[in-house]
Design an enzyme around this catalytic site. Structure first.
Site, PDB file in Angstrom:
ATOM      1  N   GLY A   1     -13.234   3.029   3.015  1.00  0.00           N
ATOM      2  CA  GLY A   1     -13.865   2.746   3.583  1.00  0.00           C
ATOM      3  C   GLY A   1     -14.423   1.200   3.927  1.00  0.00           C
ATOM      4  O   GLY A   1     -15.421   0.446   4.890  1.00  0.00           O
ATOM      5  N   SER A   2     -13.548   0.293   3.362  1.00  0.00           N
ATOM      6  CA  SER A   2     -13.690  -1.073   2.651  1.00  0.00           C
ATOM      7  C   SER A   2     -13.277  -1.893   4.132  1.00  0.00           C
ATOM      8  O   SER A   2     -13.991  -2.780   5.137  1.00  0.00           O
ATOM      9  CB  SER A   2     -12.894  -1.819   1.894  1.00  0.00           C
ATOM     10  OG  SER A   2     -11.736  -1.867   2.310  1.00  0.00           O
ATOM     11  N   ASN A   3     -12.465  -1.575   5.540  1.00  0.00           N
ATOM     12  CA  ASN A   3     -11.901  -1.540   6.870  1.00  0.00           C
ATOM     13  C   ASN A   3     -12.954  -1.520   7.668  1.00  0.00           C
ATOM     14  O   ASN A   3     -13.217  -2.004   8.408  1.00  0.00           O
ATOM     15  CB  ASN A   3     -10.443  -1.377   6.702  1.00  0.00           C
ATOM     16  CG  ASN A   3      -9.501  -2.484   5.778  1.00  0.00           C
ATOM     17  OD1 ASN A   3      -9.345  -3.315   6.303  1.00  0.00           O
ATOM     18  ND2 ASN A   3      -8.620  -1.835   5.349  1.00  0.00           N
TER      19      ASN A   3
ATOM     20  N   HIS B   1      -1.643  -1.111   8.248  1.00  0.00           N
ATOM     21  CA  HIS B   1      -0.831  -0.436   6.817  1.00  0.00           C
ATOM     22  C   HIS B   1      -0.842  -1.756   6.082  1.00  0.00           C
ATOM     23  O   HIS B   1      -0.555  -2.873   6.349  1.00  0.00           O
ATOM     24  CB  HIS B   1       0.254  -0.526   7.721  1.00  0.00           C
ATOM     25  CG  HIS B   1       1.306   0.558   6.447  1.00  0.00           C
ATOM     26  ND1 HIS B   1       1.119   1.161   5.741  1.00  0.00           N
ATOM     27  CD2 HIS B   1       2.503  -0.654   5.762  1.00  0.00           C
ATOM     28  CE1 HIS B   1       2.020   1.366   5.178  1.00  0.00           C
ATOM     29  NE2 HIS B   1       3.264   0.933   4.827  1.00  0.00           N
TER      30      HIS B   1
ATOM     31  N   ASN C   1      -3.288   1.646  13.620  1.00  0.00           N
ATOM     32  CA  ASN C   1      -3.474   1.685  12.248  1.00  0.00           C
ATOM     33  C   ASN C   1      -3.211   0.566  11.322  1.00  0.00           C
ATOM     34  O   ASN C   1      -2.634  -0.390  11.931  1.00  0.00           O
ATOM     35  CB  ASN C   1      -2.232   2.830  12.066  1.00  0.00           C
ATOM     36  CG  ASN C   1      -1.845   3.223  10.323  1.00  0.00           C
ATOM     37  OD1 ASN C   1      -2.474   3.493  10.129  1.00  0.00           O
ATOM     38  ND2 ASN C   1      -0.878   3.592  10.064  1.00  0.00           N
TER      39      ASN C   1
ATOM     40  N   MET D   1      -5.317   8.787   5.687  1.00  0.00           N
ATOM     41  CA  MET D   1      -3.685   8.866   5.104  1.00  0.00           C
ATOM     42  C   MET D   1      -3.177  10.672   5.402  1.00  0.00           C
ATOM     43  O   MET D   1      -3.170  11.481   4.304  1.00  0.00           O
ATOM     44  CB  MET D   1      -4.498   9.144   3.537  1.00  0.00           C
ATOM     45  CG  MET D   1      -5.365   8.492   2.586  1.00  0.00           C
ATOM     46  SD  MET D   1      -4.344   6.854   3.401  1.00  0.00           S
ATOM     47  CE  MET D   1      -3.525   6.180   1.431  1.00  0.00           C
ATOM     48  N   ARG D   2      -3.033  10.503   6.472  1.00  0.00           N
ATOM     49  CA  ARG D   2      -2.693  11.656   7.655  1.00  0.00           C
ATOM     50  C   ARG D   2      -1.838  11.732   8.388  1.00  0.00           C
ATOM     51  O   ARG D   2      -2.215  10.600   8.855  1.00  0.00           O
ATOM     52  CB  ARG D   2      -3.569  12.419   8.398  1.00  0.00           C
ATOM     53  CG  ARG D   2      -4.889  13.477   7.200  1.00  0.00           C
ATOM     54  CD  ARG D   2      -4.734  14.329   6.905  1.00  0.00           C
ATOM     55  NE  ARG D   2      -4.390  15.378   7.636  1.00  0.00           N
ATOM     56  CZ  ARG D   2      -3.604  16.441   7.155  1.00  0.00           C
ATOM     57  NH1 ARG D   2      -3.326  16.873   5.813  1.00  0.00           N
ATOM     58  NH2 ARG D   2      -3.502  16.928   7.872  1.00  0.00           N
TER      59      ARG D   2
END
Ligand code: GRF
Length: 232
Positions: free
Chosen positions: A47-49, A144, A142, A125-126
């Site tokens: 959860g750093s983002n 990446h 998203n 991660m899905r």
């Protein structure tokens, strides 16, 4: 080379590398739009983002409110950050669902219930299915950890190291059916140093992620606001 000189060069180089030139596209002006955009954040990990999105809102860099954090993993550390910052969260555990579609439907129901306008996969991660992608067309993004289209899929940082590239980075993009393939919103380049380990490289990539994700959210939010105006 004298130590002071070396330090000066490194500092200057660092400043230019971490400045505008390696984030593209980059606006020096804050991206302005009204009213606040309602965000739904999807996360599975540290959860750093997520935390940096919260900070950008707090320091008024981003005109947004987080309607909900959705996690698929009950041990996800993002939950702690939601609690600390008084942000509503829900655990929708994919292990409790019979199929990917069932899980997607629950996620979508929650987002719709709260009239979320922009969905941000911040370490989700899905793979999401077409229902969510179509429902949130141009409103699902998203982040990446590579310079797409290089190194799609899992363990992008390891892929970059194994392929001996000298520059990698991170990308925020719209989500489409093919994984890590939607149009690119913003990218940051990160040079790989000879002495880098996966951890040191990951840290520098994540530092850039924390800068570009809020910028990307603001850019997309502005588009959403503009298209609503155009439709009136
Ligand atoms: C980030 O590196 C992101 O690029 C990838 O997952 C990681 C999530 O990190 N998709 P965090 O949970 O935001 O710390």
């Amino acid at each position: 080379m004298r130590k002071e000189n070396k330090e000066y060069i490194e500092k200057t180089l660092f400043n230019s590398l971490s400045g505008q030139s390696l984030i593209s596209p980059y606006d020096s002006e804050k991206v302005l739009f009204e009213p606040k955009i309602r965000l739904g954040i999807l996360a599975s990990g540290n959860g750093s983002n997520f935390e940096h999105i919260i900070k950008s809102i707090q320091n008024k860099q981003l005109n947004a409110e987080i309607s909900i954090l959705i996690v698929n993993n009950p041990n996800c550390l993002a939950i702690k950050k939601a609690i600390e910052n008084d942000i509503p969260y829900v655990i929708i555990n994919h292990r409790d669902c019979n199929s990917r579609l069932d899980h997607d439907k629950l996620v979508m129901k929650k987002l719709e219930e709260l009239t979320v306008e922009l969905v941000v996969m911040a370490g989700w991660m899905r793979i999401v299915g077409e229902e969510i992608i179509n429902r949130f067309k141009n409103r699902l993004i998203n982040i990446h950890p590579s310079l797409l289209p290089s190194f799609k899929g899992i363990d992008a940082i390891q892929q970059a190291i194994e392929n001996r590239v000298t520059i990698t980075g991170c990308t925020v993009h719209y989500v489409q059916k093919e994984v890590d393939s939607g149009s690119i919103i913003i990218q940051a380049a990160v040079p790989i140093k000879e002495q880098d380990s996966k951890e040191t490289l990951k840290k520098r990539i994540q530092d850039m992620e924390h800068i570009i994700l809020p910028l990307a959210i603001a850019k997309v939010a502005k588009k959403i606001r503009t298209s609503f105006k155009d439709n009136k």
